[in-house]
Write a protein that holds these residues in place. Structure first.
Motif, PDB file in Angstrom:
ATOM      1  N   ALA A 159       0.824  -1.205   0.000  1.00  0.00           N
ATOM      2  CA  ALA A 159       0.000   0.000   0.000  1.00  0.00           C
ATOM      3  C   ALA A 159       0.863   1.262   0.000  1.00  0.00           C
ATOM      4  CB  ALA A 159      -0.925  -0.001   1.220  1.00  0.00           C
ATOM      5  N   VAL A 160       1.898   1.281   0.828  1.00  0.00           N
ATOM      6  CA  VAL A 160       2.787   2.453   0.883  1.00  0.00           C
ATOM      7  C   VAL A 160       3.502   2.644  -0.450  1.00  0.00           C
ATOM      8  CG1 VAL A 160       4.888   3.371   1.938  1.00  0.00           C
ATOM      9  CG2 VAL A 160       3.113   2.365   3.374  1.00  0.00           C
ATOM     10  N   ARG A 161       4.013   1.576  -1.003  1.00  0.00           N
ATOM     11  CA  ARG A 161       4.713   1.663  -2.278  1.00  0.00           C
ATOM     12  C   ARG A 161       3.785   2.153  -3.394  1.00  0.00           C
ATOM     13  NH1 ARG A 161       9.277  -0.259  -4.732  1.00  0.00           N
ATOM     14  NH2 ARG A 161       9.111  -0.749  -6.951  1.00  0.00           N
ATOM     15  N   SER A 162       2.577   1.609  -3.433  1.00  0.00           N
ATOM     16  CA  SER A 162       1.628   1.988  -4.480  1.00  0.00           C
ATOM     17  C   SER A 162       1.210   3.449  -4.343  1.00  0.00           C
ATOM     18  CB  SER A 162       0.394   1.084  -4.402  1.00  0.00           C
ATOM     19  OG  SER A 162       0.742  -0.277  -4.582  1.00  0.00           O
ATOM     20  N   ALA A 163       0.974   3.885  -3.103  1.00  0.00           N
ATOM     21  CA  ALA A 163       0.534   5.266  -2.881  1.00  0.00           C
ATOM     22  C   ALA A 163       1.601   6.270  -3.311  1.00  0.00           C
ATOM     23  CB  ALA A 163       0.188   5.469  -1.409  1.00  0.00           C
ATOM     24  N   LEU A 164       2.863   5.949  -3.097  1.00  0.00           N
ATOM     25  CA  LEU A 164       3.937   6.867  -3.462  1.00  0.00           C
ATOM     26  C   LEU A 164       4.273   6.802  -4.955  1.00  0.00           C
ATOM     27  CD1 LEU A 164       6.362   6.468  -0.426  1.00  0.00           C
ATOM     28  CD2 LEU A 164       4.794   8.347  -0.915  1.00  0.00           C
ATOM     29  N   ARG A 165       4.152   5.622  -5.546  1.00  0.00           N
ATOM     30  CA  ARG A 165       4.456   5.499  -6.969  1.00  0.00           C
ATOM     31  C   ARG A 165       3.449   6.256  -7.829  1.00  0.00           C
ATOM     32  NH1 ARG A 165       8.128   1.963  -8.914  1.00  0.00           N
ATOM     33  NH2 ARG A 165       6.964   1.783 -10.873  1.00  0.00           N
ATOM     34  N   VAL A 166       2.222   6.401  -7.330  1.00  0.00           N
ATOM     35  CA  VAL A 166       1.207   7.166  -8.066  1.00  0.00           C
ATOM     36  C   VAL A 166       1.671   8.602  -8.270  1.00  0.00           C
ATOM     37  CG1 VAL A 166      -1.124   8.115  -7.926  1.00  0.00           C
ATOM     38  CG2 VAL A 166      -0.716   5.726  -7.338  1.00  0.00           C
ATOM     39  N   GLY A 167       2.347   9.156  -7.271  1.00  0.00           N
ATOM     40  CA  GLY A 167       2.833  10.532  -7.362  1.00  0.00           C
ATOM     41  C   GLY A 167       4.252  10.650  -7.852  1.00  0.00           C
ATOM     42  N   ASP A 168       4.819   9.581  -8.407  1.00  0.00           N
ATOM     43  CA  ASP A 168       6.206   9.592  -8.906  1.00  0.00           C
ATOM     44  C   ASP A 168       7.174  10.099  -7.840  1.00  0.00           C
ATOM     45  OD1 ASP A 168       5.475   8.628 -11.434  1.00  0.00           O
ATOM     46  OD2 ASP A 168       4.983  10.647 -12.134  1.00  0.00           O
ATOM     47  N   ASP A 169       6.998   9.607  -6.634  1.00  0.00           N
ATOM     48  CA  ASP A 169       7.842  10.041  -5.517  1.00  0.00           C
ATOM     49  C   ASP A 169       9.256   9.484  -5.679  1.00  0.00           C
ATOM     50  OD1 ASP A 169       7.495  11.255  -2.580  1.00  0.00           O
ATOM     51  OD2 ASP A 169       8.843   9.542  -2.473  1.00  0.00           O
ATOM     52  N   VAL A 170      10.256  10.313  -5.372  1.00  0.00           N
ATOM     53  CA  VAL A 170      11.641   9.896  -5.544  1.00  0.00           C
ATOM     54  C   VAL A 170      12.171   9.116  -4.339  1.00  0.00           C
ATOM     55  CG1 VAL A 170      12.159  11.813  -7.083  1.00  0.00           C
ATOM     56  CG2 VAL A 170      12.494  12.089  -4.620  1.00  0.00           C
ATOM     57  N   ALA A 171      11.420   9.104  -3.237  1.00  0.00           N
ATOM     58  CA  ALA A 171      11.874   8.405  -2.034  1.00  0.00           C
ATOM     59  C   ALA A 171      11.053   7.148  -1.774  1.00  0.00           C
ATOM     60  CB  ALA A 171      11.804   9.334  -0.831  1.00  0.00           C
ATOM     61  N   VAL A 172      10.509   6.561  -2.827  1.00  0.00           N
ATOM     62  CA  VAL A 172       9.696   5.356  -2.667  1.00  0.00           C
ATOM     63  C   VAL A 172      10.507   4.232  -2.042  1.00  0.00           C
ATOM     64  CG1 VAL A 172       8.350   3.587  -3.836  1.00  0.00           C
ATOM     65  CG2 VAL A 172       8.225   5.941  -4.614  1.00  0.00           C
ATOM     66  N   GLY A 173      11.662   3.948  -2.644  1.00  0.00           N
ATOM     67  CA  GLY A 173      12.485   2.848  -2.156  1.00  0.00           C
ATOM     68  C   GLY A 173      12.916   3.022  -0.716  1.00  0.00           C
ATOM     69  N   ALA A 174      13.374   4.225  -0.370  1.00  0.00           N
ATOM     70  CA  ALA A 174      13.836   4.481   0.999  1.00  0.00           C
ATOM     71  C   ALA A 174      12.688   4.358   1.997  1.00  0.00           C
ATOM     72  CB  ALA A 174      14.455   5.875   1.083  1.00  0.00           C
ATOM     73  N   THR A 175      11.503   4.833   1.599  1.00  0.00           N
ATOM     74  CA  THR A 175      10.356   4.764   2.497  1.00  0.00           C
ATOM     75  C   THR A 175       9.935   3.327   2.739  1.00  0.00           C
ATOM     76  OG1 THR A 175       9.556   6.901   1.682  1.00  0.00           O
ATOM     77  CG2 THR A 175       7.989   5.524   2.874  1.00  0.00           C
ATOM     78  N   VAL A 176       9.845   2.538   1.677  1.00  0.00           N
ATOM     79  CA  VAL A 176       9.426   1.141   1.807  1.00  0.00           C
ATOM     80  C   VAL A 176      10.446   0.349   2.631  1.00  0.00           C
ATOM     81  CG1 VAL A 176       8.967  -0.994   0.546  1.00  0.00           C
ATOM     82  CG2 VAL A 176       8.102   1.174  -0.332  1.00  0.00           C
ATOM     83  N   LYS A 177      11.732   0.597   2.407  1.00  0.00           N
ATOM     84  CA  LYS A 177      12.757  -0.088   3.186  1.00  0.00           C
ATOM     85  C   LYS A 177      12.659   0.263   4.665  1.00  0.00           C
ATOM     86  CE  LYS A 177      16.169  -0.468  -0.548  1.00  0.00           C
ATOM     87  NZ  LYS A 177      17.499  -0.022  -1.059  1.00  0.00           N
ATOM     88  N   ALA A 178      12.425   1.539   4.953  1.00  0.00           N
ATOM     89  CA  ALA A 178      12.301   1.962   6.352  1.00  0.00           C
ATOM     90  C   ALA A 178      11.091   1.300   7.012  1.00  0.00           C
ATOM     91  CB  ALA A 178      12.175   3.482   6.424  1.00  0.00           C
ATOM     92  N   VAL A 179       9.979   1.258   6.285  1.00  0.00           N
ATOM     93  CA  VAL A 179       8.773   0.612   6.818  1.00  0.00           C
ATOM     94  C   VAL A 179       9.008  -0.879   7.019  1.00  0.00           C
ATOM     95  CG1 VAL A 179       6.360   0.022   6.336  1.00  0.00           C
ATOM     96  CG2 VAL A 179       7.206   2.326   5.838  1.00  0.00           C
ATOM     97  N   ALA A 180       9.694  -1.507   6.070  1.00  0.00           N
ATOM     98  CA  ALA A 180       9.959  -2.943   6.163  1.00  0.00           C
ATOM     99  C   ALA A 180      10.758  -3.286   7.418  1.00  0.00           C
ATOM    100  CB  ALA A 180      10.709  -3.413   4.917  1.00  0.00           C
ATOM    101  N   VAL A 181      11.685  -2.408   7.796  1.00  0.00           N
ATOM    102  CA  VAL A 181      12.517  -2.660   8.978  1.00  0.00           C
ATOM    103  C   VAL A 181      11.785  -2.286  10.271  1.00  0.00           C
ATOM    104  CG1 VAL A 181      14.631  -1.981  10.177  1.00  0.00           C
ATOM    105  CG2 VAL A 181      14.657  -2.352   7.700  1.00  0.00           C
ATOM    106  N   ALA A 182      11.094  -1.155  10.263  1.00  0.00           N
ATOM    107  CA  ALA A 182      10.515  -0.624  11.498  1.00  0.00           C
ATOM    108  C   ALA A 182       9.150  -1.206  11.853  1.00  0.00           C
ATOM    109  CB  ALA A 182      10.395   0.899  11.389  1.00  0.00           C
TER     110      ALA A 182
END
Length: 233
Positions: free
Chosen positions: A145-168
């Motif tokens: 859900a987080v990845r999809s929501a950010l990819r819709v807006g062409d966010d440049v920090a998608v990968g970093a956000t998903v990785k942070a969520v995956a760990v935390a």
């Protein structure tokens, strides 16, 4: 203006519900923190639902009024558009709910037909397996859900956000579970709507904080935002 008003209304309703729950604990324990017993058969569910709705309505109305007054006074709550923290939090919570939906439906269908003071025997291994599967589904659904929501807006920090969520998120889930269990304990593990609502709010707030912190770290680590937010007057 609308976003600020709605935000203050939501905050007001949350504070009102948590405050009402704390008041119940203090009132029924004679002014001290004490666990008290309450059976489902002794609780007027309809009256409890009405009381809860009144608390939510009053809190939301008060919060909205504060937001409007603050807006009229020139106070603005803003955040750089590239932060997208609200989007991440909303998507993450939605993913968790979707992932937990199967086990929640299973639990509801199991206990819905039970009468007051009725218990059922469920194998421990079945419960542990159901919880493990639901936790895994919630974890994966939140990441998607987080990845999809950010990819819709062409966010440049998608990968970093998903990785942070995956760990935390696993650690956040443990903290949310502990906070929810502690809240239910303070309220006597009752099964009325007030307890369900308060526990759900506490769990959601802990998880929301985890998603927000993950997004803040991702934005800072990729240098895509100048600041997390600001309040101007």
């Amino acid at each position: 203006m609308l976003k600020q008003t709605v935000g203050f209304a939501l905050l007001g309703s949350i504070v009102a519900v948590l405050g009402a729950a704390a008041g119940q604990v203090m009132d029924r324990s004679g002014g001290g923190w004490m666990v008290y017993e309450s059976r489902f058969a002794d609780y007027d569910l309809a009256a409890g639902d009405r009381s809860l709705l009144v608390v939510v309505a009053v809190g939301a109305g008060t919060g909205a009024a504060i937001g409007l007054v603050a807006r009229a006074a020139g106070v603005r709550t803003t955040s750089p558009a590239e932060n997208r923290t609200v989007r991440v939090v909303a998507a993450g919570l939605l993913g968790v709910v979707v992932g937990l939906a199967p086990v929640l439906v299973l639990i509801w269908t199991t206990i819905a037909g039970l009468g007051p003071d009725t218990s059922i025997a469920v194998p421990v291994d079945a419960i542990l397996i159901a919880y493990a599967i639901s936790a895994l589904l919630a974890y994966l659904a939140a990441l998607v859900a987080v990845r999809s929501a950010l990819r819709v807006g062409d966010d440049v920090a998608v990968g970093a956000t998903v990785k942070a969520v995956a760990v935390a998120l696993p650690f956040g889930a443990i903290a949310a579970t502990a906070a929810g269990t502690g809240t239910a304990w303070l309220l006597g593990f009752r099964t009325d709507s007030m307890v369900w609502t308060v526990v759900s709010l506490v769990v959601a707030l802990v998880l929301a904080a985890v998603f927000a912190l993950c997004r803040s770290w991702a934005v800072r680590s990729t240098g895509t935002s100048r600041a997390d937010g600001l309040i101007t007057a």
